[in-house]
Design a protein around this motif. Sequence first.
Motif, PDB file in Angstrom:
ATOM      1  N   ASN A 119      23.623  44.950  47.907  1.00 46.79           N
ATOM      2  CA  ASN A 119      24.385  43.784  48.505  1.00 46.79           C
ATOM      3  C   ASN A 119      25.136  42.771  47.466  1.00 46.79           C
ATOM      4  O   ASN A 119      26.002  42.261  47.895  1.00 46.79           O
ATOM      5  N   TYR A 120      24.599  42.960  46.269  1.00 46.63           N
ATOM      6  CA  TYR A 120      25.253  42.508  45.358  1.00 46.63           C
ATOM      7  C   TYR A 120      26.780  42.845  45.091  1.00 46.63           C
ATOM      8  O   TYR A 120      27.834  42.135  44.330  1.00 46.63           O
ATOM      9  N   HIS A 174      26.593  35.535  46.367  1.00 41.58           N
ATOM     10  CA  HIS A 174      25.375  36.110  46.410  1.00 41.58           C
ATOM     11  C   HIS A 174      24.391  35.302  45.201  1.00 41.58           C
ATOM     12  O   HIS A 174      24.927  35.152  44.194  1.00 41.58           O
TER      13      HIS A 174
END
Length: 245
Positions: free
Chosen positions: A7-8, A14
């Motif tokens: 996801n980063y 983030h």
Amino acid sequence: MTNKVKNYLENGVHEIRPKVLFKQIEAKFPDSNVMFSVNIPSSAIGGLTLLESSILVTLAKLISLSEFFEFGTYMGATSVLMAINSSAQAKITTVDLEPESIKSSDGSDGALILLDDVQNDNYLRRMFAEKGSYYIDRADTATRAKIHRMYHDSRTLDPDKEGLTNRFDFIFIDGGHDYETIRVDSDNALKMATEDAVIIWHDYRSKIHGDVTSFINYFSSNFPIIYVQNTMLAFTLKGKFRSLL
């Protein structure tokens, strides 16, 4: 690589805790006490907190910093921080306005310097014009030798002309805090960064400099941005350094 790490790598902002980076240091140097040197934080406004300083040094050690560029010299504390916490071969370049170009009329209302972004920046410019980058001036000879000071309005900086293109693996953006300056500095940072690099901004989610937050939120539509909780630091990773997290 876990789904969380993946996801980063997606566009957007983030959030991570500082310990996410500290764990990477522990993994890279499992048999060492990783130390760093830092000045006692200045009582003047505009500097980094101890936590923010530790984040910059952590990133520098994770990527084995080679060349560092800073938009916004001010006191020179960040340049000194990077110089003393990097290898003897590392090079530090920092840019700010010519002190003589800062008009004495760029004053500020003392009651507003912690409330109003324009008044705050005017105050910081005036302090720089009066005192210069005194952290660099009073550093030891070896530290000063690693630091190159440029005097130039970053809004008119031409990376190609100045020999700055595709050169730096760590870039710190902390100069003018108005939207246009941040945009120009960020565009230039992308040109100046090597294929594998870290670009980091200060004053993200600042209560004073809202334009920094607005720009980075916009920028994050095309780049993944990592915000470090309990700081005003946000960064993006390029090339092989995207695997740091």
